[in-house]
Design an enzyme around this catalytic site. Structure first.
Site, mmCIF file in Angstrom:
data_model
loop_
_atom_site.group_PDB
_atom_site.id
_atom_site.type_symbol
_atom_site.label_atom_id
_atom_site.label_comp_id
_atom_site.label_asym_id
_atom_site.label_seq_id
_atom_site.Cartn_x
_atom_site.Cartn_y
_atom_site.Cartn_z
ATOM 1 C CG ASP A 193 89.458 11.897 92.517
ATOM 2 O OD1 ASP A 193 89.240 10.696 92.268
ATOM 3 O OD2 ASP A 193 90.089 12.647 91.747
ATOM 4 C CD GLU B 69 84.379 24.599 112.484
ATOM 5 O OE1 GLU B 69 83.343 25.200 112.083
ATOM 6 O OE2 GLU B 69 85.527 24.926 112.119
#
Length: 558
Positions: A232, A282
């Site tokens: 957002d 990751e």
């Protein structure tokens, strides 16, 4: 009953993943994916309290499988006072009881993955709720009591007694962007910044505690299986140092957009997205599947947007320039060309969108259902990814006549104006039957939908439209099915064809001709024969007004 056409939430004996689902399950799945935005509060209510919930989303997954999308994006479901229906987050690592709990969220993710769906969740890092523990601590400690206020933008007021806001900025929801607090001793005190409502204090990202906190939040949800995040206000976070006055302080409120250059799009923001991208990488390294970051990036030009989707930042950013374009062939062509030039050069993919929970629905915006159908077929023919907003596939118009007393949008309550309010696109979906709640509410309760559904929703229920092969629903379904099976769509090149001024026509790859007639009068089709798919009746050799169509590319006429 909804079970006959939606499902009971179970995922037993479902068909195996389609060719498209297999493709999007792999790394870089997001480049061509079609994601369905679920406004949880208005999707499907499983408890009868009149508010949609996570169990309702789970029950609706088989419906979305039949539609043919690749994944879902869930609007905020976190604990919240619901001032802005979840975009005022009080706890980023839990589920609001009105929507369910973490166990139900886990079941939803598991079922979605068994169906081959990706699951994205909304992340709101620019601001939190005024009921967030950090903000409550900041209020309690006072201006000299500790470090809690440095996590927000607290400042002394101007004027002889500090009675004036620290600067002249306005909130996007209307009124000043500052609210003065009453200190613990009862005296008028400092002011805090909120670029939305006062219930949504802006976080101070110059304090490293804030960044560290959100890194933990991302990992919390990644460990629970989410496939990515819609971010957002992704141009937010950092404000100009010193918070100086703006030369046009009411610009944000006037535009209902991130316009103030002192409050948005600061260069430091890009460092946050690099950190978040590294975290996602990751997890990708563990299994080879990308975790997606898609940003709400509202900027003036595609070139500015391109800065957010560089290879080490966000994977995608919503391309709002087509959503805001008027129904005009020249404008749409310019928007598409700009996107192809500026966004594609970053190595990202264009993320097309025609509707979302903040915008007037396309049927109403274009003032014609035929235009909305044509625009949908155009969008789904373009290279890149696409996001659909719930109810878009039902051809729902905006509900424009909700009474003032039922409106919940803080824009209305703060500004007193209906301009730009968002309740009309958030009315709960109609699923079945002829009367409200149209199958939206089930369970043991008897609650009415949290926003009233108009009687004319009866013509837009999923039950009715799925039974009508000429409906909006079948247009979306058939387009998604073709998109899944035609290698020219999603990926591949785009080459413009010569066409009349009111027509856009182009070839995708070597196998598909796409055209849309923005005018009212018919014109010659750019390809012979019967279209593979058209947004309306399309006789061979003719492209009627307000119509889009796809043809096999053999024997081009232009």
């Amino acid at each position: 009953m909804i079970d006959a056409y939606v499902g009971d939430g179970s995922v037993q004996n479902e068909p195996g993943p389609s060719e498209r689902s297999q493709r999007t399950a792999r790394q870089r799945w997001w480049r061509t994916a079609v994601i369905y935005e679920v406004y949880v509060r208005s999707f499907l209510d499983s408890t009868g309290d009149g508010i949609g919930d996570l169990a309702g989303v789970r029950a609706g997954l088989p419906y979305l499988k039949r539609l043919g999308v690749d994944g879902i994006w869930l609007n905020p479901f976190y604990p919240s006072p619901q001032y802005d229906h979840g975009y005022d987050v009080a706890d980023y690592c839990d589920v609001d009881p009105v929507y369910g709990d973490l166990a139900e969220f886990g079941r939803l993710v598991d079922d979605a993955h068994r169906l081959g769906f990706k699951v994205l969740i909304d992340m709101v890092p620019n601001h939190c709720s005024s009921k967030h523990p950090w903000f409550l601590q900041a209020l309690a400690e006072g201006p000299d009591g500790g470090p809690a206020r440095s996590r927000f933008h607290f400042a002394e007021g101007r004027g002889e007694r500090g009675e004036l806001p620290p600067n002249n900025w306005y909130s996007m929801f209307g009124g000043p962007a500052w609210t003065r607090v009453t200190e613990p001793d009862g005296t008028p005190g400092q002011w805090y910044l909120h670029l939305f409502g006062p219930e949504q204090p802006d976080l101070n990202w110059r304090n490293p505690e804030v960044g560290g906190y959100f890194e933990q939040v991302l990992r919390f949800w990644l460990e629970r299986g989410v496939d990515g995040f819609r971010i957002d206000v992704a141009t937010g976070l950092f404000k100009h140092p010193g918070l100086p006055d703006s030369p046009d302080p009411a610009a944000d409120a006037r535009a209902r957009d991130t316009v103030n250059p002192l409050a948005w799009n600061q260069p430091e923001t890009h460092g946050v997205w690099r950190t978040w991208r590294a975290i996602c990488e990751e997890y990708t390294a563990r299994d080879g599947i990308d975790r997606l970051l898609v940003g709400e990036v509202s900027v003036r030009t595609p070139a500015e947007q391109a800065a957010y989707v560089r290879p080490d930042e966000l994977h995608q950013a919503f391309f709002f320039h087509m959503l805001t374009a008027p129904w005009d062939a020249a404008t749409f062509r310019r928007v598409i060309q700009d996107a192809l030039r500026d966004i594609a050069d970053t190595g990202s993919t264009i993320t097309w969108v025609l509707n979302n929970h903040d915008q007037v629905r396309s049927v109403t915006r274009y003032a014609a259902a035929a235009r909305a159908r044509a625009a949908a077929l155009l969008m789904l023919s373009l290279p890149g990814a696409a996001y659909l907003y719930q109810g878009e596939e039902l051809g729902l118009p905006e509900v424009v006549d909700l009474p003032d007393e039922v409106l919940t949008d803080p824009i209305f309550h703060r500004s007193g104006s209906r301009v730009g309010i968002r309740d009309g696109c958030r009315v709960p979906l109609p699923w079945s039957g002829h009367l409200s709640p149209f199958g939206f509410t089930s369970g043991d309760g008897v609650g009415t939908p949290w926003l009233p559904q108009p009687a004319w929703f009866a013509a837009h229920t999923t039950e009715r439209l799925m039974a009508d092969p000429e409906s909006f629903w079948h247009l979306y379904h058939d387009a998604l099915e073709l998109r899944a099976n035609l290698p020219s769509l999603g990926t591949g090149t785009l080459r413009w064809l010569e066409s009349p001024p009111q027509v856009l026509a182009f070839v995708r790859g070597d196998g598909l001709v796409c055209a849309v007639n923005f005018g009212d009068a018919p014109c010659p089709a750019p390809a012979p024969g019967t279209p593979l798919l058209a947004s309306g009746p399309c006789p061979p050799g003719t492209l009627p007004g307000s119509t889009a169509a796809w043809w096999a590319a053999d024997g081009l006429t232009g």
